[in-house]
Design an enzyme around this catalytic site. Structure first.
Site, PDB file in Angstrom:
ATOM      1  N   ASP A  78       9.914  23.239 -13.339  1.00  0.00           N
ATOM      2  CA  ASP A  78      10.744  23.052 -12.149  1.00  0.00           C
ATOM      3  C   ASP A  78       9.600  22.690 -11.002  1.00  0.00           C
ATOM      4  OD1 ASP A  78       9.340  25.656 -12.617  1.00  0.00           O
ATOM      5  OD2 ASP A  78      10.543  26.248 -10.732  1.00  0.00           O
ATOM      6  N   GLU A  79      10.545  22.195  -9.846  1.00  0.00           N
ATOM      7  CA  GLU A  79       9.754  21.920  -8.526  1.00  0.00           C
ATOM      8  C   GLU A  79       8.613  21.330  -8.438  1.00  0.00           C
ATOM      9  OE1 GLU A  79      10.659  25.799  -7.141  1.00  0.00           O
ATOM     10  OE2 GLU A  79      12.262  25.108  -5.896  1.00  0.00           O
TER      11      GLU A  79
END
Ligand code: IFG
Length: 519
Positions: free
Chosen positions: A332-333
């Site tokens: 993620d991210e």
């Protein structure tokens, strides 16, 4: 004379009131009125009750002694009964709780059970021991809330009679604890496991690494914990689990039919590792330890081979300690990783996880890589990525931040928590159906749900219980109960009746105004 009559009448009234108030609590006789969470598939009452006494025997089919002892141990503190656990091949005529595996009801699958309560005894049958374990959670909820007390309580221990047939809608019913932003002790983790088990959840995802802390000992890369585990958000002392402690957590969870899923987040959310080993950085310089709460600024050096050797070493040691089928690689991210580098990185990470015999899970961004039917994608922020995963044959874990993120404040007055995704009041957290939330994502695409607790603003067990309860009970019900029996107007009444039980479990839950709490 009038005075005398009036005095006599008052005395008589007081006496009658006193006598009736001494009666033990009305024995429950309508099983369908017993508040249960998660709500079972079907409940039928027969209008009498079974009384548990110190003469009740827990009878088990051969091989089920552990589950029988678990039941006896759960009943002992509040009742003071040291119930015998006996191996038998059929139930006695009275004063018994009989646990057996029948295997003849396919509908119950691996986690379902049938609970038949009569005046003489309680028969619990299932296809697998997990079903017996979940039946025991139901039996505990059918007893007065004081059964959860750690000290002997007065009172009758009666179960309303009837039959409960029950089995889960989803096979993956979980929560996640972020032990990286703030570190939590083995004791805290075990308490979280106990509380999940009480509501039939069966998956516990541990977010073991991030920018602020690396929390699992890796023998080949010791600085990950000695340096990377030495702090946390706010600059506290952090901490980490030795491999022995992690194995202890895994066993504790396994004994409660909960699968541990370890997450090593990558290529982003990796500052703790990058601070521990200069060679993992593209410029060969270690970063500083980080105690803030920003995200998306870190990345493994995807162009260096040592990065993949590192990942292989970490996954190898973690897989050997993890009997469950999954390893979560995050993904993620990864804002500091170029997209053209991110996709090949995820593909290699997947190969490494699979080379160690595990199934890869990734947050929804990983759907863009070469994923397929042999891994899972966890929807948190982008339904389009999740639909891309469905198109590639992957199943989804539903964790929409706007509905299931336990670190979201209830409302703007909550003392801790964030609200970047939404304010999630108890009703908001319950009134949704994973199978209809997003068009294009159907029930058959979903393996189950998971409610994550990120710990940027969470520092101890009180904080955990404040944010996690009572919302976790709703997620447990969404994961277990069929949508046909789920309805906020009736659920909130049942939840309100759990105040006494959560108090007895010493859970410091949030008394939301959206719930009619029965005190
Ligand atoms: N998003 C980040 C988490 C955490 C969270 C806080 C995911 C998958 C915001 N990633 O949720 O690390 O910071 O609510």
């Amino acid at each position: 004379m009038q005075i005398l009559k009036l005095t006599f009448f008052c005395l008589a009234t007081v006496l009658v009131t006193f006598l009736f108030s001494c009666q033990p609590p009305e024995a429950p006789t309508d099983l369908t009125q017993a508040p249960l969470i998660p709500q079972p598939v079907s409940v039928e009452a027969t209008g009498t009750s079974f009384e548990l006494t110190d003469r009740t025997v827990v009878c088990v089919q051969e091989g089920l002694e552990n589950v029988g002892q678990y039941l006896a141990d759960k009943l002992a503190p509040a009742t003071g009964f040291e119930l015998a656990v006996k191996t038998v091949d059929k139930a006695p005529s009275k004063r018994y709780i009989y646990l057996s595996l029948s295997g003849d009801n396919a509908e119950l699958s691996n986690e379902g059970y049938e609970l038949a309560i009569s005046k003489n005894g309680v028969n619990i049958t299932a296809n697998q021991p997990a079903g017996l374990f979940y039946a025991i959670q139901t039996v505990l909820q059918l007893l007065p809330a004081s059964i959860e007390s750690g000290e002997k309580q007065a009172g009758l221990w009666k179960l309303a009679s009837g039959t409960i047939k029950d089995f889960p809608t989803y096979s993956f019913r979980g929560s996640m604890l972020d032990v990286s932003r703030h570190f939590f002790s083995v004791g805290d983790v075990k308490r979280y496991i106990d509380l999940m088990a009480a509501f039939k959840m069966n998956v516990f995802h541990l977010h073991l690494s991030d920018d602020q802390g690396w929390r699992i000992e890796i023998k080949k890369w010791p600085n990950l914990t000695t340096h990377g585990g030495s702090t946390e958000v706010g600059g506290g002392e952090g901490g980490f689990y030795t491999q022995e402690e992690y194995a202890d957590i895994v066993k504790y969870a396994q004994d409660r039919f909960i699968t541990i899923i370890p997450e090593i987040d990558m290529p982003g959310h990796t500052n703790a590792a990058l601070a521990s080993y200069p060679e993992l950085n593209c410029d060969g310089k270690a970063t500083e330890l980080y105690t803030g709460t920003e995200v998306g600024f870190s990345s493994f050096c995807t162009s260096k081979e040592i990065t993949y050797q590192f990942i292989d070493d970490v996954v190898s040691e973690l897989a050997a300690l993890t009997p469950g089928p999954y390893i979560h690689i995050g993904g993620d991210e990864s804002h500091a990783t170029k997209k053209e580098d991110y996709l090949p990185f995820v593909n290699r990470a997947k190969e490494i996880v699979e080379s160690h015999g595990k199934i890869m899970i990734g947050w929804d961004e990983t759907a863009q890589a070469e994923i397929g039917a042999n891994n899972l994608v966890q929807l948190w922020n982008n339904a389009d990525f999740a639909k891309e995963a469905v198109g590639k044959g992957a199943k989804l874990i539903m964790s929409p931040a706007t509905k299931s993120y336990l670190d979201m404040q209830y409302d703007s007055t909550s003392r801790i928590g964030l609200h970047w995704a939404a304010y999630i009041e108890v009703d908001t957290g319950y009134i949704w159906d994973p199978a209809t939330l997003f068009p294009g994502i159907e029930k058959e695409n979903i393996i189950g749900i998971e409610a994550p607790l990120w710990s940027e603003t969470v520092t101890n067990m009180d904080d955990i219980e404040y944010l996690v309860f009572p919302r976790l009970l709703g997620y447990a019900e969404i994961g277990w109960s069929p949508a046909t029996v789920r309805d906020w107007e009736t659920y909130k009444i049942r939840l309100g009746q759990f105040a006494e039980r959560m108090d007895a479990m010493e859970i410091g839950f949030y008394r939301s105004k959206s719930v009619p709490w029965a005190e």
